[in-house]
Each structure stands twice: as structure tokens, then as C-alpha cells.
Scaffold this active site. Structure first.
Site, short mmCIF file in Angstrom:
data_model
loop_
_atom_site.label_atom_id
_atom_site.label_comp_id
_atom_site.label_asym_id
_atom_site.label_seq_id
_atom_site.Cartn_x
_atom_site.Cartn_y
_atom_site.Cartn_z
CG ASP A 75 13.13 -2.62 9.20
OD1 ASP A 75 13.32 -1.97 10.24
OD2 ASP A 75 14.04 -3.19 8.59
CG ASP B 214 16.28 1.08 6.75
OD1 ASP B 214 15.77 2.20 6.99
OD2 ASP B 214 16.14 0.09 7.50
NE ARG C 25 15.97 2.64 13.85
CZ ARG C 25 16.01 1.34 13.68
NH1 ARG C 25 15.73 0.82 12.50
NH2 ARG C 25 16.34 0.54 14.68
#
Length: 447
Positions: free
Chosen positions: A264, A268, A320
Site C-alpha cells: 500500500d 499515509d 501519490r
């Protein structure tokens, strides 16, 4: 092109070059005034992020294995503490410190007792026979049970008022998920955590979830980040290296026509978190790097998710870097590099999500010629991006690019430049021309 790739690879080698032992003075350092959003004073933290700097000697620990690390952290105890990590700690171990493989985590379906196996899972949920609906039944329940078994080992919960720091160059964590989150999962709390000088490698999910309706063809979605910041305020992530080595995507198989994605994010920041600075890190060889805001529907994130990214070296990252929803995010003096190989899977760097307010200044891109400035940004229901001072493949005025103009020239829905705010929390903003050398020499552990 070959020379440009050689330059990029040399850049990465310099960023990973060992440096002298830095001593224990770093462990009590706090974030400097004005060093991004994590320095924001509040009533609870009038000096911004201080981590475990106030720890007494009884709460300064040196650890070299998973059991000792978890015991020293002692979540959720908020007593100020400093955790020095010596060596590489593997999170995928059992209670006796013995290594665990993905096969060791396999568990049975709680209802039928059918043991999970990847072959059985693929046979059960092949879209050609199962269709484009979410998996259910024995193998999906067994997968979820197996994932829970792995999570119980790799998830390392970090309590408030903690500094985690590498003792020497090359010290860190393998396969771990550092989860900076209070016990409460609503609102946010001042967690006050510092993570510095760590090597964080191969955070990988043995049991990614098959999501057949994610995109036109479905996707495999992994669960673990190297670092998650959730429901937390005041976090400083500084001078770390985060990358995939043994679990690189290019070595992963393809199932159902999609990459079997075991990763992932690297960092984050979600769930109403606030006041975070990510500085002087190396992030490399990864697809999804940084997600700020997890859902368009998470309206509680409004007026939060304030994050600063500065002087980071972003090497061969697919997307991202960051992707933002809702937050005021200051992105300045970062170095973005792509090899020819990295360019093959590159999607974008700045993701403009719903109500996002990215303020990008003086960033440098060293990329193959096919990676044009219009590709640096992508719109995900957002409307605005402020960008200035970007240079591409050079340091002279001839290397200047306008990312917003380039994006608008080839896209139907244009981006505005009005993000509604101007950053004030920064110590300095370097001229873009000095960013490559400053970041290459300065980013990563003990630089």
C-alpha cells in the site's frame, strides 16, 4: 537517455551512502520552529512536535528485536519515551523470534475449516467463472483470517509522546507497519511522535484483497503502509529511507490480469490527522507513495490534513507523491527522479483530490523525455493546484516548466491556481537550482 539513467542511479546510490554514527544527541531533538505543519504550536503542544524528548532515563530503550520493540513502546502508555533501534528488526517473526513466511500465516475458514491457499482462492474467484462481484465464501473468509494473523505480527502501534530513531546507519525495520493512531478512532488527538533515521523496507501484505470492481479490470489491494498516521496530530517523519527490496513490484506475479500488489503506501496520513511534516526522506521503488485523505466522503477531514513535504528524494515512485483530499499541503524543495524503468509504470506525482489545496514550490524533476510536465499532476475531483518554480531536467531558466499550464493544455477540465491559502510555516525555501545537490546529499538516514 543512457547517461540520464546513469545519473539517476548515481543519485540513489549517494542517498544510500553510509555516514558516520551520529551519536545519541539526535534522539532528544524536537522539531525546529517553523519547520512545516508539525511545528504548529497548540495549547496541548506549545512547542510543536517534541516526541519523546522529555523521557527520563528509565524510558530510554535500545531494542534489537520485535518483542523488545513492542514491550518498549508499551502502547497505549503515553509516558514520554525514546526507542533506539539497533540492527534490522524483522516484524514477520513469531513470539520466539523465529521467521514467519506467508505460508506460516495461512489460516482456515472459521466456518468450514477449509485452509487458505492462493491456488484455491484463484480457482474460486476467477472473474471468468465467478464474475465481477466481490469474493465471498470459504476461501475469502480464510484469506481474511490469514490476513488478520499477519497483521497481529507486523502492525506496530506507536503511543503518544514517542521518538523512534535508528541508532546507526542501516538500522530499521523490515516488513513492519508503524501505526501512529490513538486508541480512539474518531476525531484526532495530539500523538506527538517523531520517527527519524530509520531504514524501512518491504512492508508487504501476504494476502491482498481482490477487488473486482476497483477500476475497469479490478485490482489487488494491500493493507499495510510503512507508516500510517490516523486520527493523530503532530507527527514528524524525518531522514528515513523507505523502499522495496525483496518485494519489488517488478518481481510480483500477475493474477486475473492484474499485478498481485502486495504494497500500500509508504506514508499515509488519513482519518482527521493534522500537523504533519515529512522531511529529508528517501522514498524509492514503490507505486503508491503518500495518500493524504482516504475518501471523498470523509468530510470530517475538512480543515485538517495539514501536511508539509520538503527536501525529500522521491525515486521511481509511480503515483501519490502525494495524492491529497481536503488538506492544505505544502510541497517544496523535493527532488523527483525516474529511471527509464520507473517511467514505464509512472502515473503522476501530484494528485489533486476533492477540496485539496496543494501549494507546490521549487521542486525539481529528473525524468525521461517522454515524461512531460502535464503528467506531473492528475485531477481526482479536485479543482485547484498552486505551482511555481518547477524545473525539469536542468537547473537553468531553460528548464522551467509550468505544470498547471501544461496540464490544462491537454485536459478538458482545467485546474485553477487559487488554492485559497499561502504557507507560512517553513524555515527556508531553496532556489530550485540547488535542490538536486542539496537533496541528493541530504536526504536519508543520518544525513
Amino acid at each position: 537517455m543512457r547517461n540520464r539513467t546513469k545519473i539517476v542511479l548515481t543519485t540513489l546510490a549517494l542517498a544510500l551512502m553510509p555516514c558516520a554514527h551520529a551519536g545519541h544527541g539526535l534522539e532528544r531533538q524536537t522539531i525546529a520552529p517553523n519547520d512545516g505543519w508539525a511545528s504548529q504550536p497548540t495549547a496541548a503542544l506549545p512547542y510543536g512536535t517534541t516526541g519523546g524528548s522529555a523521557a527520563d532515563e528509565a524510558h530510554v530503550f535500545t531494542v534489537s528485536d520485535r518483542n523488545a520493540l513492542v514491550a518498549a513502546l508499551n502502547f497505549p502508555d503515553a509516558t514520554p519515551k525514546i526507542i533506539r533501534i539497533e540492527g534490522m528488526i524483522d516484524a514477520n517473526v513469531d513470539a520466539n523470534g523465529q521467521p514467519l513466511t506467508c505460508t506460516d500465516y495461512a489460516r482456515p475458514d472459521p466456518q468450514t475449516g477449509e485452509l487458505y491457499s492462493l491456488d484455491a482462492f484463484l480457482a474460486a474467484y476467477d472473474p471468468a467463472t465467478w464474475g465481477r462481484v466481490n469474493p465471498s465464501g470459504p476461501q475469502e473468509r480464510a484469506r481474511a483470517a490469514s490476513a488478520a494473523a499477519q497483521q497481529a505480527r507486523v502492525r506496530i502501534r506507536v503511543p503518544a509522546n514517542t521518538t523512534i530513531i535508528g541508532a546507526n546507519h542501516g538500522d530499521g525495520l523490515r516488513g513492519a507497519w508503524l501505526d501512529i493512531r490513538p486508541s480512539s478512532t474518531s476525531g484526532n488527538q495530539p500523538m506527538n511522535v517523531i520517527v527519524r533515521n530509520l531504514l524501512l523496507v518491504d512492508t508487504a501484505d501476504c494476502f491482498p484483497q481482490w477487488s473486482p470492481t476497483d477500476g475497469a479490470e479490478g485490482n489487488w489491494n494491500a493493507l499495510y503502509d510503512a507508516i500510517s498516521v490516523r486520527n493523530a496530530t503532530h507527527v514528524w517523519i524525518d531522514h528515513n529511507a523507505m523502499l522495496d527490496v525483496a518485494t519489488r513490484d517488478e518481481d510480483a506475479p500477475t493474477y486475473f490480469g492484474r499485478l498481485y500488489q502486495r504494497h500500500d503506501g509508504l506514508v499515509d496520513v488519513t482519518n482527521e490527522s493534522d500537523f504533519v511534516t515529512v522531511s529529508w526522506n528517501l522514498m524509492a521503488n514503490h507505486d503508491k507513495a503518500m495518500l493524504i485523505g482516504s475518501s471523498d466522503s470523509a468530510v470530517a477531514d475538512r480543515d485538517k490534513l495539514r501536511v508539509t513535504l520538503h527536501h525529500n528524494l522521491f525515486h521511481d515512485l509511480g503515483q501519490r507523491v502525494p495524492r491529497v483530499r481536503y488538506g492544505q499541503v505544502h510541497v517544496f524543495n523535493n527532488q523527483y527522479t525516474l529511471t527509464d524503468e520507473g517511467a514505464q509504470t509512472y502515473a503522476y506525482s501530484w494528485g489533486v483530490g476533492i477540496e485539496s489545496k496543494i501549494f507546490a514550490q521549487n521542486n525539481h524533476f529528473l525524468v525521461p523525455s517522454a515524461v512531460t510536465p502535464d503528467l506531473f499532476a492528475e485531477r481526482f475531483n479536485g479543482t485547484a493546484l498552486f505551482e511555481e518554480g518547477t524545473l525539469r531536467n536542468g537547473v537553468s531558466r531553460h528548464a522551467r516548466v509550468d505544470v498547471v499550464d501544461a496540464y490544462n493544455a491537454v485536459n478538458t477540465v482545467p485546474l485553477s491556481r487559487d488554492v485559497g491559502w499561502t504557507p507560512t510555516l517553513y524555515r527556508r525555501i531553496d532556489p530550485t537550482a540547488v535542490v538536486p545537490i542539496a537533496v541528493i546529499l541530504g536526504a536519508g538516514p543520518f544525513k
